[in-house]
Write an enzyme that holds these catalytic residues in place. Structure first.
Site, short mmCIF file in Angstrom:
data_model
loop_
_atom_site.label_atom_id
_atom_site.label_comp_id
_atom_site.label_asym_id
_atom_site.label_seq_id
_atom_site.Cartn_x
_atom_site.Cartn_y
_atom_site.Cartn_z
N GLY A 150 0.79 -1.23 0.00
CA GLY A 150 0.00 0.00 0.00
C GLY A 150 0.82 1.27 0.00
O GLY A 150 2.01 1.26 -0.31
N HIS A 193 2.22 4.68 -5.04
CA HIS A 193 2.87 5.73 -5.82
C HIS A 193 2.98 5.20 -7.25
O HIS A 193 2.51 4.10 -7.55
CB HIS A 193 4.23 6.09 -5.21
CG HIS A 193 5.10 4.90 -4.93
ND1 HIS A 193 5.62 4.10 -5.94
CD2 HIS A 193 5.53 4.33 -3.78
CE1 HIS A 193 6.34 3.13 -5.42
NE2 HIS A 193 6.29 3.24 -4.10
N GLY A 243 5.32 3.88 -8.86
CA GLY A 243 5.97 2.57 -9.01
C GLY A 243 4.93 1.46 -8.94
O GLY A 243 4.89 0.57 -9.80
N HIS A 244 4.06 1.53 -7.94
CA HIS A 244 2.97 0.55 -7.83
C HIS A 244 2.07 0.61 -9.06
O HIS A 244 1.68 -0.41 -9.61
CB HIS A 244 2.12 0.83 -6.59
CG HIS A 244 2.84 0.70 -5.28
ND1 HIS A 244 3.07 1.77 -4.46
CD2 HIS A 244 3.36 -0.38 -4.65
CE1 HIS A 244 3.70 1.37 -3.37
NE2 HIS A 244 3.90 0.07 -3.45
N ASP A 304 13.26 -3.38 -5.58
CA ASP A 304 13.60 -4.30 -4.51
C ASP A 304 14.27 -5.52 -5.14
O ASP A 304 13.68 -6.61 -5.23
CB ASP A 304 12.34 -4.67 -3.73
CG ASP A 304 11.69 -3.44 -3.13
OD1 ASP A 304 12.21 -2.93 -2.13
OD2 ASP A 304 10.69 -2.96 -3.70
N VAL A 353 10.69 2.86 -11.07
CA VAL A 353 10.13 4.17 -11.42
C VAL A 353 10.74 5.20 -10.47
O VAL A 353 10.80 4.97 -9.25
CB VAL A 353 8.59 4.17 -11.32
CG1 VAL A 353 8.02 5.55 -11.61
CG2 VAL A 353 8.01 3.13 -12.27
N MET A 368 11.15 5.86 -6.40
CA MET A 368 9.91 6.04 -5.63
C MET A 368 9.80 4.95 -4.57
O MET A 368 10.15 3.80 -4.82
CB MET A 368 8.70 5.98 -6.56
CG MET A 368 8.62 7.20 -7.43
SD MET A 368 7.05 7.27 -8.28
CE MET A 368 7.35 8.74 -9.26
N SER A 369 9.32 5.34 -3.40
CA SER A 369 9.15 4.40 -2.30
C SER A 369 8.10 4.96 -1.36
O SER A 369 8.02 6.18 -1.18
CB SER A 369 10.48 4.24 -1.55
OG SER A 369 10.25 3.66 -0.28
N SER A 370 7.32 4.07 -0.77
CA SER A 370 6.31 4.53 0.20
C SER A 370 6.98 5.25 1.36
O SER A 370 6.38 6.09 2.03
CB SER A 370 5.51 3.34 0.73
OG SER A 370 4.96 2.62 -0.35
#
Ligand code: AMP
Length: 307
Positions: free
Chosen positions: A31, A34, A36-37, A150, A176, A184-186
């Site tokens: 969740g 962003h 990337g997801h 990752d 991304v 990008m990362s949460s």
């Protein structure tokens, strides 16, 4: 978009879809969506009949309870994003449903889980492998989508899928990045403005590795030292590791003769960020006719040039 919370209901839905030869594309996530997801969701939607997004902050992969506690959660916003991208099902189970108190089965991938983040986060990849194995059995995907951001996680999942003959095709997607290069990362949302600015040292250091490699440098210790030196120019960056390893085994190498990975983990305040880039020497061999679908070594994984 249908929201399903019960694993049994999700599995029943997946079985019914499979009986009708409807192909499911799975995007496992924790969740705080962003772009990337979103890139993974779009691809899953394009390449399959039904896109299932799982949203589960997996307690088993957090070795630090404070990190689990602080992990960003925003189900309402995530729901809206998944819906707008065209996801068909959002599967968001509770921790109690995924790990009932009598659960006794865990998945451990040995060698490839040990280096890099495995050394810093004991039990992390056991948690990742276990939850992904469960998600595969619950959602029965034809394909499953993961981000090369990752990288070690991709290698662990590929190894698990190979060892256990898991049927889905694994699709590893490029990282991304923000306009300034930060992956990008949460976790980026929790950086202070100063740390957010400082964190761009990660992609800059990786760009340096890429350019020295392009100039012909093949000594991993030279590239490692260069990256470390660049990171040290940023006093806000607390280096956890800088490694240049074999891209397949993640083990140390003496020379970059095969695809290699430059991997960094660094802390900015209490936020731990990772980034990596593949260095692939030009192949003297002709391309193999049937590439191994689990072999991620030739997947494009580069830092985008500075905007
Ligand atoms: P997470 O919610 O952080 O567990 O990530 C869910 C999936 O999205 C994982 O397969 C991640 O590797 C992938 N992902 C996270 N960040 C990015 C990114 N910047 N680019 C591409 N994929 C990503």
């Amino acid at each position: 978009m249908k929201v399903i919370r019960e694993p049994r209901e999700m599995q029943q839905t997946a079985l019914t879809l499979r009986d009708k030869a409807i192909r499911i594309g799975l995007v496992p996530t924790m969740g705080a969506f962003h772009d990337g997801h979103v890139s993974l969701m779009r691809r899953a939607k394009q390449e399959n009949d039904v896109c299932v997004v799982s949203l589960f902050v997996n307690p088993l992969q957090f070795n630090d309870p404070a990190d689990l506690e602080r992990y960003p959660r925003n189900e309402a916003a995530d729901l809206e994003i998944a819906r707008s991208v065209g996801a068909d099902i959002l599967f968001t189970p509770s921790a109690a449903a995924m790990y009932p108190p009598d659960a006794q089965t865990f998945v451990e991938v040995t060698r490839v889980s040990q280096p890099l983040c495995g050394g810093q986060r004991p039990g992390h990849f056991r948690g990742v492998a276990t939850v992904v194995a469960k998600l595969f059995m619950i959602t029965l995907p034809r394909r499953a989508y993961f981000g090369l951001k990752d990288y070690q996680q991709c290698r662990v999942i590929a190894q698990m899928a190979r060892d256990l003959y898991f049927p889905p095709d694994l699709v590893f997607c490029p990282t991304v990045r923000e306009a300034d290069g930060l992956a990008m990362s949460s976790r980026n949302a929790r950086l202070t403005p100063e740390d957010r600015r400082a964190a761009t040292v990660l992609p800059r250091a990786l760009e340096l590795a890429q350019s020295r490699f392009a100039d012909g440098e093949r000594d991993p210790s030279v590239i490692q030292a260069l990256v470390r030196e660049r990171l040290l120019t940023e006093p806000r960056a607390g280096i956890e590791y800088v490694e240049v390893v074999d891209a397949q085994t993640l083990e140390p190498i003496a020379e970059i003769a095969q695809p290699a990975l430059v991997a960094i983990a660094a802390r900015f305040g209490d936020i731990r960020l990772i980034d990596s880039v593949a260095l692939t020497p030009p192949s003297p061999e002709p391309e193999p006719l049937a590439p191994d679908p689990l072999d991620t070594s030739d997947v494009p994984h580069r830092v985008a040039p500075r905007a």
